[in-house]
Motif scaffolding. Structure first.
Motif, mmCIF file in Angstrom:
data_model
loop_
_atom_site.group_PDB
_atom_site.id
_atom_site.type_symbol
_atom_site.label_atom_id
_atom_site.label_comp_id
_atom_site.label_asym_id
_atom_site.label_seq_id
_atom_site.Cartn_x
_atom_site.Cartn_y
_atom_site.Cartn_z
ATOM 1 N N LEU A 160 0.827 -1.205 0.000
ATOM 2 C CA LEU A 160 0.000 0.000 0.000
ATOM 3 C C LEU A 160 0.863 1.257 0.000
ATOM 4 N N ALA A 161 1.975 1.224 0.735
ATOM 5 C CA ALA A 161 2.863 2.386 0.752
ATOM 6 C C ALA A 161 3.427 2.674 -0.633
ATOM 7 N N SER A 162 3.640 1.621 -1.425
ATOM 8 C CA SER A 162 4.213 1.803 -2.765
ATOM 9 C C SER A 162 3.174 2.213 -3.795
ATOM 10 N N THR A 163 1.908 1.979 -3.517
ATOM 11 C CA THR A 163 0.848 2.297 -4.489
ATOM 12 C C THR A 163 -0.026 3.462 -4.046
ATOM 13 N N ILE A 164 0.095 3.870 -2.790
ATOM 14 C CA ILE A 164 -0.660 5.020 -2.277
ATOM 15 C C ILE A 164 0.348 5.994 -1.679
ATOM 16 N N PRO A 165 0.819 6.948 -2.454
ATOM 17 C CA PRO A 165 1.890 7.830 -1.982
ATOM 18 C C PRO A 165 1.457 8.859 -0.945
ATOM 19 N N GLU A 166 0.162 9.146 -0.864
ATOM 20 C CA GLU A 166 -0.298 10.208 0.034
ATOM 21 C C GLU A 166 -0.292 9.739 1.491
ATOM 22 N N ILE A 167 -0.095 10.672 2.404
ATOM 23 C CA ILE A 167 -0.117 10.342 3.831
ATOM 24 C C ILE A 167 -1.527 10.337 4.387
ATOM 25 N N GLU A 168 -2.473 10.958 3.694
ATOM 26 C CA GLU A 168 -3.848 11.001 4.173
ATOM 27 C C GLU A 168 -4.373 9.588 4.400
ATOM 28 N N ASN A 169 -5.096 9.415 5.481
ATOM 29 C CA ASN A 169 -5.760 8.151 5.841
ATOM 30 C C ASN A 169 -4.791 7.009 6.127
ATOM 31 N N ALA A 170 -3.535 7.321 6.421
ATOM 32 C CA ALA A 170 -2.570 6.265 6.744
ATOM 33 C C ALA A 170 -3.019 5.484 7.977
ATOM 34 N N GLY A 171 -3.582 6.188 8.958
ATOM 35 C CA GLY A 171 -4.067 5.513 10.160
ATOM 36 C C GLY A 171 -5.219 4.577 9.871
ATOM 37 N N LEU A 172 -6.106 4.977 8.959
ATOM 38 C CA LEU A 172 -7.240 4.126 8.603
ATOM 39 C C LEU A 172 -6.775 2.897 7.820
ATOM 40 N N ARG A 173 -5.750 3.059 6.994
ATOM 41 C CA ARG A 173 -5.225 1.892 6.281
ATOM 42 C C ARG A 173 -4.609 0.904 7.276
ATOM 43 N N LYS A 174 -3.965 1.426 8.315
ATOM 44 C CA LYS A 174 -3.407 0.558 9.349
ATOM 45 C C LYS A 174 -4.519 -0.188 10.075
ATOM 46 N N THR A 175 -5.611 0.522 10.355
ATOM 47 C CA THR A 175 -6.771 -0.118 10.983
ATOM 48 C C THR A 175 -7.351 -1.191 10.077
ATOM 49 N N PHE A 176 -7.452 -0.885 8.806
ATOM 50 C CA PHE A 176 -7.988 -1.837 7.836
ATOM 51 C C PHE A 176 -7.163 -3.121 7.798
ATOM 52 N N LEU A 177 -5.852 -2.983 7.747
ATOM 53 C CA LEU A 177 -4.996 -4.162 7.692
ATOM 54 C C LEU A 177 -5.106 -4.983 8.979
ATOM 55 N N ALA A 178 -5.279 -4.301 10.097
ATOM 56 C CA ALA A 178 -5.365 -5.002 11.381
ATOM 57 C C ALA A 178 -6.709 -5.683 11.571
ATOM 58 N N ARG A 179 -7.786 -5.051 11.107
ATOM 59 C CA ARG A 179 -9.125 -5.539 11.433
ATOM 60 C C ARG A 179 -9.847 -6.205 10.272
ATOM 61 N N GLY A 180 -9.290 -6.112 9.065
ATOM 62 C CA GLY A 180 -9.916 -6.780 7.931
ATOM 63 C C GLY A 180 -10.053 -8.280 8.121
ATOM 64 N N PRO A 181 -8.968 -8.988 8.441
ATOM 65 C CA PRO A 181 -9.096 -10.427 8.684
ATOM 66 C C PRO A 181 -10.055 -10.744 9.823
ATOM 67 N N GLU A 182 -10.045 -9.918 10.849
ATOM 68 C CA GLU A 182 -10.967 -10.082 11.973
ATOM 69 C C GLU A 182 -12.414 -9.959 11.511
ATOM 70 N N ALA A 183 -12.669 -8.988 10.629
ATOM 71 C CA ALA A 183 -14.025 -8.784 10.118
ATOM 72 C C ALA A 183 -14.508 -10.006 9.348
ATOM 73 N N VAL A 184 -13.638 -10.568 8.498
ATOM 74 C CA VAL A 184 -14.021 -11.747 7.718
ATOM 75 C C VAL A 184 -14.360 -12.911 8.648
ATOM 76 N N GLU A 185 -13.512 -13.155 9.633
ATOM 77 C CA GLU A 185 -13.758 -14.266 10.557
ATOM 78 C C GLU A 185 -15.052 -14.056 11.337
ATOM 79 N N TYR A 186 -15.304 -12.823 11.775
ATOM 80 C CA TYR A 186 -16.541 -12.547 12.508
ATOM 81 C C TYR A 186 -17.757 -12.790 11.629
ATOM 82 N N LEU A 187 -17.731 -12.268 10.416
ATOM 83 C CA LEU A 187 -18.883 -12.419 9.523
ATOM 84 C C LEU A 187 -19.156 -13.888 9.217
ATOM 85 N N GLU A 188 -18.093 -14.661 9.002
ATOM 86 C CA GLU A 188 -18.299 -16.076 8.689
ATOM 87 C C GLU A 188 -18.759 -16.864 9.915
ATOM 88 N N ASP A 189 -18.404 -16.403 11.106
ATOM 89 C CA ASP A 189 -18.822 -17.091 12.328
ATOM 90 C C ASP A 189 -20.229 -16.692 12.776
#
Length: 573
Positions: free
Chosen positions: A76-105
């Motif tokens: 993502l750092a190599s394809t998204i050069p802007e600093i905007e929403n960097a914190g949200l991308r970090k949240t996404f990477l941390a919680r995306g797998p969690e979201a999938v597991e929750y939805l499937e459970d």
């Protein structure tokens, strides 16, 4: 009509993000009302490929496909050069797998890895050749019972025989019908199943792609007694003591308030079809064509801004783009066909501008393709672009909504949708291009294409491009000459798949005010939430991945720490 005028949570918009938020909140024991202004659930998701980009997901691990959050962050750092929403991308990477597991459970959502779908920029650090992309497992729409009619149908151009959906793995077999015994049997079985389904349903009930994802989310709502109010629009948010405590809606019975004790989630689909917002934020060359659901008119953004919300406009691009062709259906309705993966990367087609010259590697992502159109157009809405191919290509791969092996081409030509000519020079004259210029472009391309090369643009030189080509064509699955008359041209336009500009939010999906603080009781997800990718398009499913993730985040936060608003509107519980 809802049974009550007060709920724990009110969600506005029944696309993937909104239905995820509603399903999660309901799974956490909250009472939920989902308000949808159309007569269908599904939004643009129901028309889409249904791809969900979630790096380092559990399905990858189970399949033995290596990935990590750090690799994804590097990509993502190599394809998204802007600093905007960097914190949200970090949240996404941390919680995306969690979201999938929750939805499937906890819901009816079931996803599976697409093992051979590369990221769009495979040469960048941290890229993968597949597995980050999840697709919905096929779903039997008959399980929805009478509610099946409430699921937005797929685009008819992406179905066969008036309503049969097919998945990615079916397409090669259908193309081999009559030439492979195994493929012929599989094709006959699919058609037989569809014929039986049509005896009891208005279309096929075996659902794939985005329609399957929307159906699974809708089934989750029905199983958890989430009330869905169709044909209703939100006029404004109800605010007391600085917190959002409900909505003022309007439906066939008139206007009335509905209390949301914990909060409101905005997921109305962005503003793809709002003329004023498009003129304000889109480049002039983008024009007015959209491949998004017509319900996305900026409703969520307007009510949020009226409540003091902030809009994020620091983006690389205000929307996610796709080249599209336009046509009129037999019933007179206008149609827009998004040229995502079915034709542009196949061998034997090129894209040209109004000067008759190629301007892009046709096998690049649809987003990159339109960025090139916008650059070439130089903000001129009248700039024309065409896909050019020959008889062999049209028969083998189809073009736009014209499917492969179509015998009757004449109706498309007669309507002016498809331009046909006996020579390249005549084709150029028919589309308003200098004949010598188009002839030179095709001759230059053909001289190298016969050997499978494209020195001008390097088509077919990455695993992503080759993935979209024809694996049965060699030496280059993306390159072949254009030389078998008659020749064809199809006009294409810049179109959007959804907007990237949206409401600023924090890591809990709470909408931020202009001073950067969270507005109590107000959340956003889907295209109402400003894109965490900032208008960049790193891979397939980078809109649905964040939509499901932050819909999940909003639902969990509402259940755990959501603002309890004691509103005094009518219907207070």
């Amino acid at each position: 009509m809802p049974a009550s005028d007060a709920y724990d949570v009110v969600v506005i918009g029944a696309g993937a993000g909104g239905m995820t938020a509603a399903a999660v909140a309901a799974s956490e024991g909250l009472s939920v009302l989902l308000i949808e202004k159309t007569e269908f659930v599904g939004g643009t998701t129901a028309w889409s490929g249904g791809m969900v980009w979630i790096p380092a997901n559990a399905h990858m691990k189970q399949a033995g496909m290596p990935d990590s959050a750090s690799d994804a962050a590097a990509y993502l750092a190599s394809t998204i050069p802007e600093i905007e929403n960097a914190g949200l991308r970090k949240t996404f990477l941390a919680r995306g797998p969690e979201a999938v597991e929750y939805l499937e459970d906890n819901t009816e959502v079931r996803l599976q890895p697409v093992k051979t779908y590369p990221d769009y920029y495979p040469e960048q650090p941290g890229a993968t050749a597949g597995g980050r992309v999840l697709e919905p497992v096929s779903f039997d729409g008959a399980r929805l019972g009478a509610n099946f009619k409430r699921l937005r149908p797929p685009l008819p151009e992406f179905t066969l025989f008036g309503g049969m959906m097919v998945n990615r793995l079916d397409i090669p077999h259908l193309r081999q019908f009559g030439r492979s015994f195994r493929s012929t049997l599989r094709s006959l079985r699919l058609v037989s199943q569809y014929a039986l389904q049509r005896l009891r349903a208005p279309r096929g009930t075996t659902l794939h792609l985005g329609n399957a994802l929307a159906a699974r989310l809708y089934a989750s709502l029905l199983a958890r007694n989430v009330e869905v109010l169709f044909g209703s629009s939100v006029e404004r948010l109800l605010i007391e003591d600085g917190a959002v405590g409900g909505v003022q809606i309007r439906d066939s019975s008139g206007g009335r308030p509905i209390v949301a004790r914990k909060g409101v989630v905005l997921a109305t689909g962005g503003f793809s079809h709002d003329k004023n917002l498009r003129e304000r934020y889109f480049p002039a060359a983008a024009g007015s064509v959209s491949a998004a659901s017509p319900a996305g008119c900026g409703d969520g953004l307007r009510v949020a801004m009226a409540a003091g919300a902030s809009i994020g406009t620091s983006v690389a691009s205000p929307a996610y783009w796709v080249p599209a062709s336009r046509f009129q259906r037999a019933d007179g309705s206008p149609g827009v066909f998004p040229h995502t993966v079915t034709d542009r990367a196949k061998p034997g087609i090129i894209a040209v501008n109004s000067a008759g010259k190629r301007f892009i590697n046709e096998a690049l992502s649809y987003h990159e393709f339109v960025l090139a159109m916008l650059r070439d157009g130089n903000d001129a809405t009248t700039r024309s672009f065409f896909l050019v191919c020959d008889r062999r290509f049209l028969w083998t791969y189809g073009l736009g909504r014209i499917k492969p092996f179509t015998w009757r081409i004449r109706p498309y030509v007669k309507r002016g949708e498809l331009i046909e000519a006996a020579s390249i020079g005549a084709l150029a004259a028919a589309i308003g291009v200098e004949p010598s210029a188009l002839s030179k472009t095709v001759n230059d391309y053909n001289a190298h294409a016969r050997m499978g090369h494209d020195p001008a643009f390097g088509r077919g030189t990455s695993i992503y491009q080759r993935h979209l080509g024809d694996p049965n064509h060699s030496p280059n699955p993306c390159v072949a000459p254009i030389e078998q008359a008659p020749f064809y041209a199809l006009r294409i336009y810049p179109a959007d798949l959804g907007t990237a500009i949206g409401l600023k939010t924090d890591g809990h999906a709470r909408v931020l005010s202009k001073d950067g603080t969270a507005i109590a009781g107000l959340y956003a997800c889907g295209n109402d939430m400003g894109s965490i990718m900032n208008g960049n398009y790193p891979g397939p499913g980078i809109t649905l991945g964040p939509a499901l993730t932050f819909g999940y985040v909003a639902g969990r936060h509402l259940a755990q720490t959501g603002s309890e608003v004691h509103a005094r509107q009518r219907g207070r519980a």
